[in-house]
Design a protein around this motif. Structure first.
Motif, PDB file in Angstrom:
ATOM      1  N   ASN A  72      19.839  32.784  13.148  1.00 50.57           N
ATOM      2  CA  ASN A  72      19.497  33.204  11.791  1.00 50.57           C
ATOM      3  C   ASN A  72      18.266  32.493  11.223  1.00 50.57           C
ATOM      4  O   ASN A  72      17.899  32.685  10.069  1.00 50.57           O
ATOM      5  N   GLY A  73      17.626  31.702  12.045  1.00 51.94           N
ATOM      6  CA  GLY A  73      16.341  31.142  11.632  1.00 51.94           C
ATOM      7  C   GLY A  73      16.435  29.867  10.807  1.00 51.94           C
ATOM      8  O   GLY A  73      15.413  29.315  10.428  1.00 51.94           O
ATOM      9  N   ASP A  76      14.365  26.826  11.940  1.00 51.44           N
ATOM     10  CA  ASP A  76      12.961  26.691  11.532  1.00 51.44           C
ATOM     11  C   ASP A  76      12.845  25.858  10.267  1.00 51.44           C
ATOM     12  O   ASP A  76      11.923  25.060  10.121  1.00 51.44           O
ATOM     13  N   LEU A  77      13.786  26.061   9.348  1.00 57.70           N
ATOM     14  CA  LEU A  77      13.739  25.304   8.095  1.00 57.70           C
ATOM     15  C   LEU A  77      13.949  23.810   8.361  1.00 57.70           C
ATOM     16  O   LEU A  77      13.347  22.969   7.715  1.00 57.70           O
ATOM     17  N   LEU A 124      12.983  22.234  10.907  1.00 58.45           N
ATOM     18  CA  LEU A 124      11.730  21.690  11.458  1.00 58.45           C
ATOM     19  C   LEU A 124      10.729  21.350  10.358  1.00 58.45           C
ATOM     20  O   LEU A 124       9.769  20.631  10.585  1.00 58.45           O
ATOM     21  N   TYR A 166      11.240  25.009  22.700  1.00 55.29           N
ATOM     22  CA  TYR A 166      11.357  25.943  21.574  1.00 55.29           C
ATOM     23  C   TYR A 166      10.051  26.033  20.799  1.00 55.29           C
ATOM     24  O   TYR A 166       9.554  27.109  20.515  1.00 55.29           O
ATOM     25  N   GLY A 182       8.816  29.652  20.916  1.00 53.05           N
ATOM     26  CA  GLY A 182       9.263  30.380  19.731  1.00 53.05           C
ATOM     27  C   GLY A 182      10.476  31.214  20.039  1.00 53.05           C
ATOM     28  O   GLY A 182      10.971  31.233  21.156  1.00 53.05           O
ATOM     29  N   SER A 183      10.970  31.871  18.997  1.00 49.48           N
ATOM     30  CA  SER A 183      12.209  32.621  19.184  1.00 49.48           C
ATOM     31  C   SER A 183      11.917  34.083  19.403  1.00 49.48           C
ATOM     32  O   SER A 183      10.961  34.598  18.896  1.00 49.48           O
TER      33      SER A 183
END
Lengths: 258, 327
Positions: free
Chosen positions: A88-89, A92-93, A95, A253, A257-258
């Motif tokens: 759900n991403g 990234d937050l 990071l 990662y 990336g995803s």
């Protein structure tokens, strides 16, 4: 550490927003997991022992494994459910914050409902110890404590290893269950009751045997060698490897990336 | 050396190819074909400290990928990014302490708790001093009109209220760069206005460098002097809006109500003429003919009952650009 404590507090506050749901969840988990123990009790109703291990000896190993697993389910839930963070991403937050990633993952989720399981494991542990009639000495107490700690560590390591896997395939896949649930279900029993191939797997591949078999033999007085007291510490090596794998996955990662 | 330097960055993603249908899904479970998407190709630009730059392009142009690379989430395959003398993805912990990021579609607030609790956690994450934190928080609450809102659990807030809290959350640590990825998506006019005014003010008072992606061209017009337009992963235009208008035509729609019939118009600067029920719509190029000149000319031909003049919106301009570059 203060960050983790604050997260504990905030997760608890979030929980209080849904009080009744928590209470129902807690109680139902508490009841459901007792069936695990009932199965063992039913088994020993028919047989006195399994390959020389008695009911309370089995309950002891059972409780130790459940304790470590439940502990991680409560306090390291973020690592357990790491695939969700990636999908759900939210990862990234994480990071974007100037803090260690692993600490943030740990802070991201706490599952208080599973405290029921932890509580249960502790109750069964106490029942087993009381009924075992062992002559306890300082060595055996240290061994028991180390067993409990290593049980926590080994599941943390396995969760981490599985989380690293998410970096590659995004999804946690069922492979993880072979390690966690499958492995755990077997490791709940004294590993000596299985055939030697399992003993080898649980010694060298997933070192469950160091958590609840070799030290167990020492506590039960079947082996006298004092070096066994510290055998649970082998899992630290396992944790180290898992940790390195996780770091490697994270590097992968950011570059793919995803 | 500029504040933000981006040199020839590229990023390619590997994507699993899969046809629809259960059979194909099962097949792909065992054997997958991959294809590669070049999300970003050779992008370069520089941004100075204190600038507001609008980063625009159609969906899938590579905007989010660029933002992710600029904010240190992803490492570019090729090329170099240097911001404030740091390489974002490699100096991550040090770098992110100095940036704020708002993803319009992703929340950093705790869903079940008041925003104030999330702010408190952020205070610890960024290791802020108590007095400084209190000062910033009070200022943000004032500017974004969040007085009562921060006490309510986030899940009970409206989208506009939540977005304002998100923006406040991203500025708690006083970052020198702010990335806003579609900050006004789904907001009503009032909330948009508050957000825009706030962004302008922050930029002016704190000299925060702001990079803004959006599909709302009014945001761009209100905030950014400079835009970078990308499409298919490449930079198509980099410059001021004013220059863009001059270069790609500065059109104006004039709606004229008249009972007369107009046969021919052959004046320079009239781009098109369209008949409607009670008059005509003209499109004129105001680089070539002023509105008053046009009306004067028109008055010689027909009796004008009513006139309505609309400037061509920047939306139309962008659509034209997309068409021109075939993206």
């Amino acid at each position: 550490m203060t960050l983790y404590l604050q997260s504990l507090k905030m997760h608890f506050k979030s929980l209080l927003e849904y009080k009744s749901s928590f209470i129902i969840g807690f109680l139902s988990q508490f009841l459901v997991f007792f069936t695990y123990y009932f199965i063992i009790i039913a088994l020993f109703d028919k047989f006195d022992n399994v390959k020389g291990f008695t009911l309370y000896e089995v309950l002891l190993t059972f409780a130790i494994i459940q304790f470590g697993y439940a502990f991680n389910e409560v306090f390291a839930r973020g690592i357990d459910k790491f695939d969700r963070l990636i999908i759900n991403g939210s990862f990234d937050l994480l990071l974007l914050r100037p803090q260690k990633i692993l600490l943030q993952v740990l802070c991201s989720e706490i599952n208080y409902i599973k405290l029921s399981r932890l509580l249960q494991a502790i109750i069964v542990l106490i029942i087993a110890i009381v009924n075992l009639n062992l002559d306890w000495n300082i060595y055996k107490i240290i061994t028991l404590i180390l067993m409990l700690i290593s049980s926590i560590i080994i599941f943390l390591a396995i969760f981490l290893l599985m989380a690293s896997y998410c970096f590659l395939t995004v999804q946690g896949l069922e492979v993880r269950n072979v390690f966690t649930d499958g492995g755990k279900n077997l490791a709940q029993y004294p590993i000596g009751i299985f055939n030697k191939y399992f003993v080898i797997i649980f010694t060298f591949i997933i070192p469950y045997a160091f958590v609840n078999y070799y030290p167990l033999l020492f506590i039960l007085g079947r082996l006298e060698n004092k070096i066994l007291i510290f055998s649970p510490l082998v899992v630290l090596l396992y944790l180290f490897i898992s940790f390195k794998t996780f770091k490697w996955g994270m590097k992968k990662y950011t570059s793919t990336g995803s | 050396m500029s504040f933000i330097n981006v040199e020839n960055i590229s990023k390619t993603f590997k994507v699993a190819q899969r046809k629809s249908g259960l059979k194909a899904t099962l097949k792909s479970f065992f054997k997958r074909k991959y294809f590669y998407i070049e999300a970003v190709k050779n992008i370069s630009f520089q941004i100075e400290k204190g600038d507001i730059v609008g980063y625009i392009g159609p969906n899938g142009a590579g905007k989010s990928t660029t933002i992710k690379m600029l904010s240190g989430i992803l490492l570019p395959d090729q090329g170099k990014i240097e911001i404030n003398n740091m390489i974002p993805a490699l100096d991550r912990q040090k770098y992110v302490a100095n940036i704020g990021v708002v993803f319009g579609q992703r929340s950093q607030l705790w869903w079940d708790l008041p925003a104030l609790d999330s702010f408190d956690l952020l205070k610890n994450i960024y290791k802020l001093k108590d007095d400084q934190y209190q000062k910033t928080i009070q200022e943000l609450i004032g500017l974004l009109e969040l007085d009562n809102i921060v006490q309510i659990p986030v899940r009970q807030l409206s989208l506009g209220q939540r977005m304002r809290c998100e923006i406040a959350a991203s500025l708690i640590h006083n970052p020198s760069i702010l990335f806003l990825d579609e900050p006004t998506i789904g907001l009503d006019a009032t909330s948009k206005q508050i957000v825009r005014n706030f962004i302008k003010r922050i930029n002016k008072e704190r000299k925060t460098t702001i990079i803004l992606t959006t599909h709302d061209m009014n945001d761009i017009e209100a905030l950014a002097k400079r835009i970078i337009l990308i499409g298919k992963g490449q930079v198509l235009y980099d410059g001021t809006i004013k220059h863009l208008k001059q270069k790609y035509g500065n059109y104006c729609n004039v709606i004229v109500t008249t009972k007369n019939i107009l046969k021919t118009t052959n004046k320079k600067g009239i781009i098109s003429k369209e008949k409607i029920t009670d008059g005509y719509i003209f499109k004129i190029d105001i680089n070539q003919i002023t509105v008053s000149e046009f009306l004067k000319y028109l008055a010689t031909k027909v009796k004008v009952d009513d006139v309505e003049i609309n400037n061509e919106s920047i939306d139309d301009l962008i659509i034209k650009l997309y068409k021109e570059f075939e993206i």
